[in-house]
Design an enzyme around this catalytic site. Structure first.
Site, PDB file in Angstrom:
ATOM      1  N   LYS A  88       0.815  -1.089  -0.094  1.00  0.00           N
ATOM      2  CA  LYS A  88      -0.214   0.038   0.054  1.00  0.00           C
ATOM      3  C   LYS A  88       0.974   1.331   0.125  1.00  0.00           C
ATOM      4  CE  LYS A  88      -1.755   1.576   4.065  1.00  0.00           C
ATOM      5  NZ  LYS A  88      -1.671   2.939   4.424  1.00  0.00           N
ATOM      6  N   ASN A  89       1.838   1.295   0.752  1.00  0.00           N
ATOM      7  CA  ASN A  89       2.838   2.473   1.001  1.00  0.00           C
ATOM      8  C   ASN A  89       3.569   2.846   0.069  1.00  0.00           C
ATOM      9  OD1 ASN A  89       0.889   2.831   3.154  1.00  0.00           O
ATOM     10  ND2 ASN A  89       2.621   2.524   4.707  1.00  0.00           N
ATOM     11  N   ARG A 139      -4.725  10.686   4.800  1.00  0.00           N
ATOM     12  CA  ARG A 139      -3.555  11.370   4.921  1.00  0.00           C
ATOM     13  C   ARG A 139      -2.645  11.513   3.718  1.00  0.00           C
ATOM     14  NH1 ARG A 139       0.289  14.984   7.316  1.00  0.00           N
ATOM     15  NH2 ARG A 139       2.240  14.086   7.074  1.00  0.00           N
ATOM     16  N   CYS A 171      -5.357  12.320  12.172  1.00  0.00           N
ATOM     17  CA  CYS A 171      -6.051  11.015  12.222  1.00  0.00           C
ATOM     18  C   CYS A 171      -6.155  10.386  13.513  1.00  0.00           C
ATOM     19  CB  CYS A 171      -5.556  10.094  10.978  1.00  0.00           C
ATOM     20  SG  CYS A 171      -3.929   9.360  11.326  1.00  0.00           S
ATOM     21  N   ARG A 189      -0.093  14.595  12.725  1.00  0.00           N
ATOM     22  CA  ARG A 189       0.415  14.536  11.458  1.00  0.00           C
ATOM     23  C   ARG A 189       0.458  15.880  10.519  1.00  0.00           C
ATOM     24  NH1 ARG A 189      -1.513   8.942   9.186  1.00  0.00           N
ATOM     25  NH2 ARG A 189       0.342   8.852   8.399  1.00  0.00           N
ATOM     26  N   PRO A 190       1.089  16.876  10.932  1.00  0.00           N
ATOM     27  CA  PRO A 190       1.538  18.135  10.557  1.00  0.00           C
ATOM     28  C   PRO A 190       2.110  18.046   9.182  1.00  0.00           C
ATOM     29  CG  PRO A 190       2.982  17.839  12.191  1.00  0.00           C
ATOM     30  CD  PRO A 190       1.965  16.603  12.321  1.00  0.00           C
ATOM     31  N   MET A 191       2.162  18.801   8.324  1.00  0.00           N
ATOM     32  CA  MET A 191       2.447  18.879   7.006  1.00  0.00           C
ATOM     33  C   MET A 191       3.906  19.782   6.989  1.00  0.00           C
ATOM     34  SD  MET A 191      -0.422  18.440   4.184  1.00  0.00           S
ATOM     35  CE  MET A 191       1.055  18.802   2.812  1.00  0.00           C
ATOM     36  N   ASP A 192       4.112  20.603   7.929  1.00  0.00           N
ATOM     37  CA  ASP A 192       5.177  21.394   8.132  1.00  0.00           C
ATOM     38  C   ASP A 192       6.593  21.092   7.221  1.00  0.00           C
ATOM     39  OD1 ASP A 192       5.586  19.607  10.316  1.00  0.00           O
ATOM     40  OD2 ASP A 192       7.228  21.080  10.985  1.00  0.00           O
ATOM     41  N   LEU A 193       7.085  19.768   7.322  1.00  0.00           N
ATOM     42  CA  LEU A 193       8.247  19.474   6.734  1.00  0.00           C
ATOM     43  C   LEU A 193       8.149  19.526   5.177  1.00  0.00           C
ATOM     44  CD1 LEU A 193       9.428  16.632   8.787  1.00  0.00           C
ATOM     45  CD2 LEU A 193      10.285  19.156   9.000  1.00  0.00           C
ATOM     46  N   ASP A 237       4.328   0.808  12.099  1.00  0.00           N
ATOM     47  CA  ASP A 237       2.879   0.064  11.608  1.00  0.00           C
ATOM     48  C   ASP A 237       2.812  -1.301  12.156  1.00  0.00           C
ATOM     49  OD1 ASP A 237       3.270   1.717   8.307  1.00  0.00           O
ATOM     50  OD2 ASP A 237       2.451   2.574  10.502  1.00  0.00           O
ATOM     51  N   ARG A 250      -8.525  -0.577   4.680  1.00  0.00           N
ATOM     52  CA  ARG A 250      -7.630   0.223   4.084  1.00  0.00           C
ATOM     53  C   ARG A 250      -6.232  -0.271   3.888  1.00  0.00           C
ATOM     54  NH1 ARG A 250      -7.660   5.659   7.535  1.00  0.00           N
ATOM     55  NH2 ARG A 250      -6.226   6.014   5.846  1.00  0.00           N
TER      56      ARG A 250
HETATM   57  C1  EPZ Z   1       3.844   7.072   6.412  1.00  0.00           C
HETATM   58  O1  EPZ Z   1       3.185   8.233   6.844  1.00  0.00           O
HETATM   59  C2  EPZ Z   1       3.200   5.703   6.254  1.00  0.00           C
HETATM   60  N1  EPZ Z   1       1.885   6.227   5.432  1.00  0.00           N
HETATM   61  C3  EPZ Z   1       2.490   5.518   7.649  1.00  0.00           C
HETATM   62  O2  EPZ Z   1       1.855   4.406   7.280  1.00  0.00           O
HETATM   63  C4  EPZ Z   1       3.523   5.198   8.607  1.00  0.00           C
HETATM   64  O3  EPZ Z   1       3.093   5.015   9.816  1.00  0.00           O
HETATM   65  C5  EPZ Z   1       4.575   6.437   8.622  1.00  0.00           C
HETATM   66  O4  EPZ Z   1       5.013   6.831   7.186  1.00  0.00           O
HETATM   67  C6  EPZ Z   1       5.733   6.164   9.383  1.00  0.00           C
HETATM   68  O5  EPZ Z   1       6.430   5.092   9.059  1.00  0.00           O
HETATM   69  C7  EPZ Z   1       2.285   5.921   3.906  1.00  0.00           C
HETATM   70  O6  EPZ Z   1       3.241   5.893   3.692  1.00  0.00           O
HETATM   71  C8  EPZ Z   1       1.036   6.263   2.974  1.00  0.00           C
HETATM   72  P1  EPZ Z   1       5.924  10.531   8.365  1.00  0.00           P
HETATM   73  P2  EPZ Z   1       3.470   9.557   6.824  1.00  0.00           P
HETATM   74  O7  EPZ Z   1       5.668  11.912   7.448  1.00  0.00           O
HETATM   75  O8  EPZ Z   1       4.473   9.870   5.744  1.00  0.00           O
HETATM   76  C9  EPZ Z   1       6.076  13.900  11.898  1.00  0.00           C
HETATM   77  C10 EPZ Z   1      -0.151   2.714   7.534  1.00  0.00           C
HETATM   78  O9  EPZ Z   1      -0.493   2.304   8.597  1.00  0.00           O
HETATM   79  N2  EPZ Z   1       5.937  14.850  10.734  1.00  0.00           N
HETATM   80  O10 EPZ Z   1       7.050   9.716   8.060  1.00  0.00           O
HETATM   81  O11 EPZ Z   1       2.488  10.589   7.164  1.00  0.00           O
HETATM   82  C11 EPZ Z   1       4.855  13.035  11.933  1.00  0.00           C
HETATM   83  O12 EPZ Z   1       3.598  13.672  12.817  1.00  0.00           O
HETATM   84  C12 EPZ Z   1       0.273   4.226   7.833  1.00  0.00           C
HETATM   85  O13 EPZ Z   1      -0.051   2.323   6.504  1.00  0.00           O
HETATM   86  C13 EPZ Z   1       5.909  16.095  10.782  1.00  0.00           C
HETATM   87  O14 EPZ Z   1       6.243  16.508  12.143  1.00  0.00           O
HETATM   88  O15 EPZ Z   1       4.599   9.655   8.091  1.00  0.00           O
HETATM   89  C14 EPZ Z   1       5.126  11.774  12.410  1.00  0.00           C
HETATM   90  O16 EPZ Z   1       5.439  12.044  13.935  1.00  0.00           O
HETATM   91  C15 EPZ Z   1      -0.082   4.856   9.135  1.00  0.00           C
HETATM   92  N3  EPZ Z   1       5.827  17.151  10.074  1.00  0.00           N
HETATM   93  C16 EPZ Z   1       6.690  11.511  12.109  1.00  0.00           C
HETATM   94  O17 EPZ Z   1       6.760  12.725  11.474  1.00  0.00           O
HETATM   95  C17 EPZ Z   1       5.718  16.744   8.652  1.00  0.00           C
HETATM   96  O18 EPZ Z   1       5.609  17.575   7.590  1.00  0.00           O
HETATM   97  C18 EPZ Z   1       6.677  10.561  10.917  1.00  0.00           C
HETATM   98  O19 EPZ Z   1       5.676  10.688   9.759  1.00  0.00           O
HETATM   99  C19 EPZ Z   1       5.441  15.294   8.420  1.00  0.00           C
HETATM  100  C20 EPZ Z   1       5.748  14.339   9.530  1.00  0.00           C
END
Ligand code: EPZ
Length: 416
Positions: free
Chosen positions: A22-23, A92, A116, A121-125, A303, A395
């Site tokens: 999926k990812n 997301r 969620c 799950r911010p998008m700042d980065l 996960d 999902r």
């Molecule tokens: C991906 O989500 C996966 N989803 C998630 O899988 C997985 O849990 C996650 O990576 C971590 O491995 C997909 O690939 C579609 P991140 P993503 O950005 O990209 C923080 C599942 O069950 N962060 O690596 O959203 C965030 O809050 C799902 O299949 C910021 O602070 O995860 C988190 O604490 C759930 N600012 C950490 O980074 C940002 O701009 C890791 O999030 C982005 C993220």
């Protein structure tokens, strides 16, 4: 509303096939927006999250046909239409259109995807990185507006190795002018799969799988065909299903390297398994308590945290699980307690005292991995377990209850 009903106690036996990841599919579908023409993506699982992404791309003008487990995608007529909250808030990963739409059209208007059940799950980065690539970003009244005449290569250093931000940067920078160096990049296998897909399209990217990725922007990309890697989280979930029931199961379509973090922890817990080619055969006896800390790949995956918690709820000794990635990913604890698990939470750490047995009850899935964990616990629990809100599981898992029924589980799904 959907529920899964399990009469626990059957040891799982036999062979189970893992579907496509999926990812990996979700960012690759995003990347298909980077050019017009027709692509075929193979090994695409039938999952609700994939359907949401297909609906999103179709809304943008793509024409997508599913033929069994592959998608035929024509993105010639895609336009950067404004994407409202009804589409953006369902998943997301919808934010994975940000990089490709900026790269191809220089314009994006999307509703904030929002948090969620597992965190804010911010998008700042993501947004800081798009700015670094030359985009003007405006956030107002719940919408993100991004514009760029042409993106410019940049040096980007992520605060945390965000998977989604890394993916958006690869997609946007692939069409920027000049070079981009991305440091503290996420190293997940799905990033490598995305790099491979983008390079087949004509991108010039190297380093995915390490924490430094180099991207040389190109003027144009071309459509291509691609087979998606197997789902390492699904594979890990099936390994736990075998271990928790004391079963003897061969999990097929696995890239062992991708599940090594989970295999290492199962090995430490005393699980007996062997790796042969693209299969892992597990024939597990009683397990020992272990300590787990979720980390970005190649650490133990967040996960798989709910699933390993279900496993450690049974057996000798006291285990701990520290969730370092998401701030709110313990919603399954109260549900596991309903099954008799002895778990207490101290900050980011769950302390689990193994029990000799769990006993069936009615429980509720709060997200896809928590739901999977409750199914796993139900497979091992005495009597009957009813998992409510089971649609969450769809999902991320294709026909999970059918796959376990084939292995001997007494499990059915009913639509309430
Ligand atoms: C991906 O989500 C996966 N989803 C998630 O899988 C997985 O849990 C996650 O990576 C971590 O491995 C997909 O690939 C579609 P991140 P993503 O950005 O990209 C923080 C599942 O069950 N962060 O690596 O959203 C965030 O809050 C799902 O299949 C910021 O602070 O995860 C988190 O604490 C759930 N600012 C950490 O980074 C940002 O701009 C890791 O999030 C982005 C993220």
């Amino acid at each position: 509303m959907e529920r899964i009903i399990i009469k626990g106690g059957n040891r799982l036996k036999g062979t189970i096939e893992v579907s496509g990841a999926k990812n990996a599919v979700l960012p690759i579908l995003g990347a298909s927006l980077l050019c017009g023409g027709e692509s075929i993506i193979y090994n695409v699982p039938r999952l609700d999250d994939v359907e949401v992404m297909v609906e999103l791309l179709t809304y943008l003008g793509a024409r997508i046909h599913r033929e069994d487990h592959h998608l035929r995608i024509n993105t010639t007529n895609v336009e950067p239409r404004e994407i409202g909250e009804n589409l953006m808030r369902r998943m997301r990963a919808s934010n994975l259109v940000l990089g490709p739409l900026l790269g191809r059209f220089g314009a994006v208007v999307i509703s904030q995807p929002g948090g969620c059940n597992i965190g804010s799950r911010p998008m700042d980065l993501h947004l800081r990185s798009m700015k670094a690539l030359g985009a003007a970003i405006d956030e107002k009244s719940g919408y993100i507006r991004a514009r760029a005449a042409r993106l410019e290569g940049a040096d980007i250093h992520l605060d945390v190795p965000s998977v989604g931000a890394t993916e958006n940067i690869l997609m946007a920078a692939s069409m920027a002018r000049g070079f981009t160096i991305l440091r503290n990049a996420a190293r997940e296998p799905e990033i490598v799969d995305l790099q491979n897909y983008l390079n087949k399209m004509g991108a010039r990217i190297s380093g995915a799988g390490t924490d430094v990725i180099r991207i040389e922007g190109v003027q144009e990309l071309k459509p291509c065909n691609h087979r998606v890697i197997p789902d390492r989280v699904e594979a890990g979930t099936h390994l736990v299903a075998a271990a928790i029931t004391g079963g003897n199961v061969t999990v097929r379509n696995v890239i062992p390297e991708h599940v090594e973090p989970v295999l290492a922890k199962l090995r430490e817990a005393g699980a007996d398994f062997e790796v042969a080619g693209d299969a892992v055969r597990i024939n597990s006896g009683p397990l020992r308590a272990v300590d787990v800390k979720t980390q970005p790949y190649p650490g133990f995956p967040t996960d798989m945290q709910p699933q390993i918690m279900a496993l450690l709820s049974l057996g000798e000794g006291t285990s701990t699980i520290t969730e370092n990635i998401f701030e709110n990913r313990f919603k399954h604890v109260s549900e596991l307690r309903r099954l008799g698990a002895d778990i207490r939470i101290e900050g980011k750490t769950a302390i689990i005292r193994g029990r000799e047995s769990l006993s069936g009850a009615s429980v509720e899935a709060s997200d896809l991995r928590a739901g999977a964990a409750l199914v796993l616990a139900g497979l091992a629990a005495d009597n009957t377990t009813v998992v409510e809100q089971a649609q969450h599981i769809d999902r991320g898992y294709e026909r999970l209850e059918e796959k376990y029924r084939i292995l001997g589980a007494d499990i059915v799904r009913v639509r309430a």
